[in-house]
Write a protein that holds these residues in place. Sequence first.
Motif, PDB file in Angstrom:
ATOM      1  N   VAL A 128     -17.808 -56.012  15.106  1.00  0.00           N
ATOM      2  CA  VAL A 128     -19.304 -56.064  14.802  1.00  0.00           C
ATOM      3  C   VAL A 128     -19.698 -57.225  14.073  1.00  0.00           C
ATOM      4  O   VAL A 128     -18.946 -57.602  13.081  1.00  0.00           O
ATOM      5  CB  VAL A 128     -19.498 -54.743  14.016  1.00  0.00           C
ATOM      6  CG1 VAL A 128     -20.821 -54.755  13.590  1.00  0.00           C
ATOM      7  CG2 VAL A 128     -19.031 -53.570  14.630  1.00  0.00           C
ATOM      8  N   VAL A 129     -20.546 -57.901  14.733  1.00  0.00           N
ATOM      9  CA  VAL A 129     -21.281 -59.342  14.096  1.00  0.00           C
ATOM     10  C   VAL A 129     -22.436 -58.981  13.587  1.00  0.00           C
ATOM     11  O   VAL A 129     -23.321 -58.532  14.009  1.00  0.00           O
ATOM     12  CB  VAL A 129     -21.262 -60.337  15.045  1.00  0.00           C
ATOM     13  CG1 VAL A 129     -21.487 -61.728  14.417  1.00  0.00           C
ATOM     14  CG2 VAL A 129     -19.576 -60.746  15.739  1.00  0.00           C
ATOM     15  N   ARG A 130     -22.629 -59.611  12.239  1.00  0.00           N
ATOM     16  CA  ARG A 130     -23.984 -59.635  11.464  1.00  0.00           C
ATOM     17  C   ARG A 130     -24.261 -61.000  10.978  1.00  0.00           C
ATOM     18  O   ARG A 130     -23.422 -61.866  10.594  1.00  0.00           O
ATOM     19  CB  ARG A 130     -24.033 -58.475  10.247  1.00  0.00           C
ATOM     20  CG  ARG A 130     -23.761 -57.137  10.986  1.00  0.00           C
ATOM     21  CD  ARG A 130     -23.983 -56.416   9.711  1.00  0.00           C
ATOM     22  NE  ARG A 130     -23.243 -54.876   9.959  1.00  0.00           N
ATOM     23  CZ  ARG A 130     -23.684 -53.953  10.591  1.00  0.00           C
ATOM     24  NH1 ARG A 130     -24.934 -53.927  10.834  1.00  0.00           N
ATOM     25  NH2 ARG A 130     -23.226 -52.759  10.694  1.00  0.00           N
ATOM     26  N   CYS A 131     -25.608 -61.320  11.356  1.00  0.00           N
ATOM     27  CA  CYS A 131     -26.073 -62.562  10.660  1.00  0.00           C
ATOM     28  C   CYS A 131     -26.893 -62.618   9.593  1.00  0.00           C
ATOM     29  O   CYS A 131     -27.811 -61.632   9.349  1.00  0.00           O
ATOM     30  CB  CYS A 131     -26.771 -63.328  11.799  1.00  0.00           C
ATOM     31  SG  CYS A 131     -25.587 -63.501  13.094  1.00  0.00           S
ATOM     32  N   ASP A 132     -26.736 -63.633   8.517  1.00  0.00           N
ATOM     33  CA  ASP A 132     -27.573 -64.092   7.535  1.00  0.00           C
ATOM     34  C   ASP A 132     -27.525 -62.537   6.552  1.00  0.00           C
ATOM     35  O   ASP A 132     -26.546 -62.399   6.108  1.00  0.00           O
ATOM     36  CB  ASP A 132     -29.053 -64.074   7.797  1.00  0.00           C
ATOM     37  CG  ASP A 132     -29.244 -65.331   8.598  1.00  0.00           C
ATOM     38  OD1 ASP A 132     -28.596 -66.362   8.175  1.00  0.00           O
ATOM     39  OD2 ASP A 132     -30.027 -65.337   9.798  1.00  0.00           O
ATOM     40  N   GLY A 133     -28.590 -61.838   6.314  1.00  0.00           N
ATOM     41  CA  GLY A 133     -28.516 -60.916   5.291  1.00  0.00           C
ATOM     42  C   GLY A 133     -27.960 -59.669   5.853  1.00  0.00           C
ATOM     43  O   GLY A 133     -28.107 -59.101   6.873  1.00  0.00           O
ATOM     44  N   ILE A 134     -26.837 -59.223   5.235  1.00  0.00           N
ATOM     45  CA  ILE A 134     -26.187 -57.823   5.702  1.00  0.00           C
ATOM     46  C   ILE A 134     -26.715 -56.715   4.681  1.00  0.00           C
ATOM     47  O   ILE A 134     -26.456 -56.654   3.620  1.00  0.00           O
ATOM     48  CB  ILE A 134     -24.613 -57.990   5.198  1.00  0.00           C
ATOM     49  CG1 ILE A 134     -23.936 -59.248   6.102  1.00  0.00           C
ATOM     50  CG2 ILE A 134     -23.995 -56.548   5.711  1.00  0.00           C
ATOM     51  CD1 ILE A 134     -22.448 -59.429   5.746  1.00  0.00           C
ATOM     52  N   PRO A 135     -27.204 -55.707   5.471  1.00  0.00           N
ATOM     53  CA  PRO A 135     -27.674 -54.675   4.726  1.00  0.00           C
ATOM     54  C   PRO A 135     -26.641 -53.950   3.772  1.00  0.00           C
ATOM     55  O   PRO A 135     -25.478 -53.928   4.071  1.00  0.00           O
ATOM     56  CB  PRO A 135     -27.888 -53.516   5.872  1.00  0.00           C
ATOM     57  CG  PRO A 135     -28.148 -54.412   6.999  1.00  0.00           C
ATOM     58  CD  PRO A 135     -27.201 -55.523   6.995  1.00  0.00           C
ATOM     59  N   PRO A 147     -35.035 -53.873   9.875  1.00  0.00           N
ATOM     60  CA  PRO A 147     -35.152 -52.647   9.134  1.00  0.00           C
ATOM     61  C   PRO A 147     -34.917 -51.509   9.975  1.00  0.00           C
ATOM     62  O   PRO A 147     -34.283 -50.363   9.663  1.00  0.00           O
ATOM     63  CB  PRO A 147     -36.363 -52.738   8.469  1.00  0.00           C
ATOM     64  CG  PRO A 147     -36.739 -54.159   8.328  1.00  0.00           C
ATOM     65  CD  PRO A 147     -36.330 -54.826   9.616  1.00  0.00           C
ATOM     66  N   ALA A 148     -35.490 -51.466  11.065  1.00  0.00           N
ATOM     67  CA  ALA A 148     -35.536 -50.464  12.318  1.00  0.00           C
ATOM     68  C   ALA A 148     -33.921 -50.170  12.499  1.00  0.00           C
ATOM     69  O   ALA A 148     -33.550 -49.104  12.785  1.00  0.00           O
ATOM     70  CB  ALA A 148     -36.319 -50.688  13.442  1.00  0.00           C
ATOM     71  N   ILE A 149     -33.233 -51.141  12.578  1.00  0.00           N
ATOM     72  CA  ILE A 149     -31.733 -50.939  13.021  1.00  0.00           C
ATOM     73  C   ILE A 149     -31.053 -50.308  11.988  1.00  0.00           C
ATOM     74  O   ILE A 149     -30.295 -49.420  12.245  1.00  0.00           O
ATOM     75  CB  ILE A 149     -31.156 -52.245  13.498  1.00  0.00           C
ATOM     76  CG1 ILE A 149     -31.842 -53.022  14.639  1.00  0.00           C
ATOM     77  CG2 ILE A 149     -29.684 -52.129  13.576  1.00  0.00           C
ATOM     78  CD1 ILE A 149     -31.719 -52.009  16.007  1.00  0.00           C
ATOM     79  N   ALA A 150     -31.274 -51.011  10.904  1.00  0.00           N
ATOM     80  CA  ALA A 150     -30.581 -50.367   9.573  1.00  0.00           C
ATOM     81  C   ALA A 150     -31.019 -48.896   9.261  1.00  0.00           C
ATOM     82  O   ALA A 150     -29.973 -48.312   9.011  1.00  0.00           O
ATOM     83  CB  ALA A 150     -31.288 -51.278   8.291  1.00  0.00           C
ATOM     84  N   GLU A 151     -32.109 -48.523   9.807  1.00  0.00           N
ATOM     85  CA  GLU A 151     -32.410 -47.075   9.468  1.00  0.00           C
ATOM     86  C   GLU A 151     -31.688 -46.265  10.402  1.00  0.00           C
ATOM     87  O   GLU A 151     -30.918 -45.295  10.175  1.00  0.00           O
ATOM     88  CB  GLU A 151     -33.982 -46.763   9.575  1.00  0.00           C
ATOM     89  CG  GLU A 151     -34.644 -47.482   8.404  1.00  0.00           C
ATOM     90  CD  GLU A 151     -36.263 -47.328   8.653  1.00  0.00           C
ATOM     91  OE1 GLU A 151     -36.800 -46.553   9.469  1.00  0.00           O
ATOM     92  OE2 GLU A 151     -36.949 -47.664   7.856  1.00  0.00           O
ATOM     93  N   GLU A 152     -31.855 -46.445  11.802  1.00  0.00           N
ATOM     94  CA  GLU A 152     -30.907 -45.783  12.892  1.00  0.00           C
ATOM     95  C   GLU A 152     -29.579 -45.828  12.624  1.00  0.00           C
ATOM     96  O   GLU A 152     -28.830 -44.719  12.775  1.00  0.00           O
ATOM     97  CB  GLU A 152     -31.273 -46.714  14.020  1.00  0.00           C
ATOM     98  CG  GLU A 152     -32.692 -46.633  14.637  1.00  0.00           C
ATOM     99  CD  GLU A 152     -32.747 -44.837  15.407  1.00  0.00           C
ATOM    100  OE1 GLU A 152     -31.807 -44.396  15.599  1.00  0.00           O
ATOM    101  OE2 GLU A 152     -33.892 -44.765  15.451  1.00  0.00           O
ATOM    102  N   GLU A 153     -28.992 -46.872  11.986  1.00  0.00           N
ATOM    103  CA  GLU A 153     -27.632 -47.017  11.831  1.00  0.00           C
ATOM    104  C   GLU A 153     -27.054 -45.984  10.511  1.00  0.00           C
ATOM    105  O   GLU A 153     -25.922 -45.632  10.736  1.00  0.00           O
ATOM    106  CB  GLU A 153     -26.839 -48.427  11.378  1.00  0.00           C
ATOM    107  CG  GLU A 153     -25.615 -48.611  11.601  1.00  0.00           C
ATOM    108  CD  GLU A 153     -25.223 -50.187  11.491  1.00  0.00           C
ATOM    109  OE1 GLU A 153     -24.010 -50.358  11.822  1.00  0.00           O
ATOM    110  OE2 GLU A 153     -26.232 -51.003  11.360  1.00  0.00           O
TER     111      GLU A 153
END
Length: 428
Positions: A285-292, A262-268
């Motif tokens: 850009v690589v993301r894993c499992d749940g994508i915000p 969540p902290a990364i999602a907020e900063e982004e």
Amino acid sequence: MGQTFTGLLKAVRARSGQDAAAQAAPLALRLCGDYLAGLAASGPVSDARRTRLVAAIGDLTAASCTDADSLFDALLRTGQRALDAGGDTENRLALDIAAEATGLRPRSKGAWRLRGRALDALGRRGEAVEAYERHLTLQQNPSSAGDIVRRIATLEELRACLDEAAGLLPAEDGARLRALRDAPAGEARTAFAEVVRRRTAEGGGMADPAVRRLNTLYAAYRRLLDRDRTADPLLGGVEPLGVPALRRLVEGRSVCLVADAPAIAEEERVPGGGLAELIDGYDLVVRCDGIPADAPRTDLHAVTLRGGTPWTGPAWNRRTRTRIVFGDTLAPWRRALRTRLVPGAQDHIGDASLRHPLDDPALLGEEDWGPRTSTAFTLLRLLDFLDAADRLDLIGFGLPGRLLPRERAWVAAHARHEDETEMRTVLR
């Protein structure tokens, strides 16, 4: 049309009473005669689909004087025309014809397919699955039965949606939902919607996690009533991606794995923020499992199948150019791809050669990582092994809980630099 219709009705009734017809399907002819009588009483036939059904019944009547094979083929065609007509009366006629056909030839895959489709159309989904599975047992070419495999998966997922939703409700409403397992689609849709509306109002709205989950299940149920899951995801415009193609994808490029914290999602989300600018500067850009939900960019998405029925999880509907699904056992992996991939949500899908890179002897061959290994670490080790990226960084994985202790120790041993301010770990 009226005289021809009357003559056909008389012919059907005459054929159904002949001893010679005992060689094949006299009951089907009587059923067709009853159907024609009811149709005649309802007035002129103007529906083209019913007209074709009447013609098929005429062919069946004529075939009753021919050989058994011709009669059986005409019987199946009539059942199919009845399904094509689409009414409840026609669906029941199709089921009666299919029951007669499977009785005449218990090993006819066409008869069991017809029976499954008729039961399916009537909402008798549990019996439909049994008939479809009987068809698959008799099918010598499984590749030609992909639509049946997908339909079985859809019916099973419909039942799973109802069962899970019932568990979120009081006993009376839960029992009502479970009773919809074999209800016609329209009735099930209406009753499910009524329960969801009432529970949402009583439960204080979408702030309640159980209410949110109930609405999610209802949405999935509605989609599955309208359409089956996607076909084989390696077809239809989605290109398979193997090890060589993955190497070419990352070769000479800068790659960052972004944690779903969540902290990364907020900063982004911060407009013009440093983290958003940092992430956007990478080639991949690589993301894993749940994508915000509001993630600005995902070039590669990786997910790991877990649990005993991984094909029943939520659909992978977040848009990405490439998706890789990790899963060790081949059959559940294939089934999960068939049921959870959404057409148009990806351009490339990792093929079977990328299912389990850590313990695959053709790749890393490290068998001691175990099934709990995180998706991010599996992908990180794979990309590090390929040794093709010009730069490979982790964003946010220094935060607690992002990696298992052993995974974190591996990263610490191989990291070239770690910047806590940027939450970035540089591997190469």
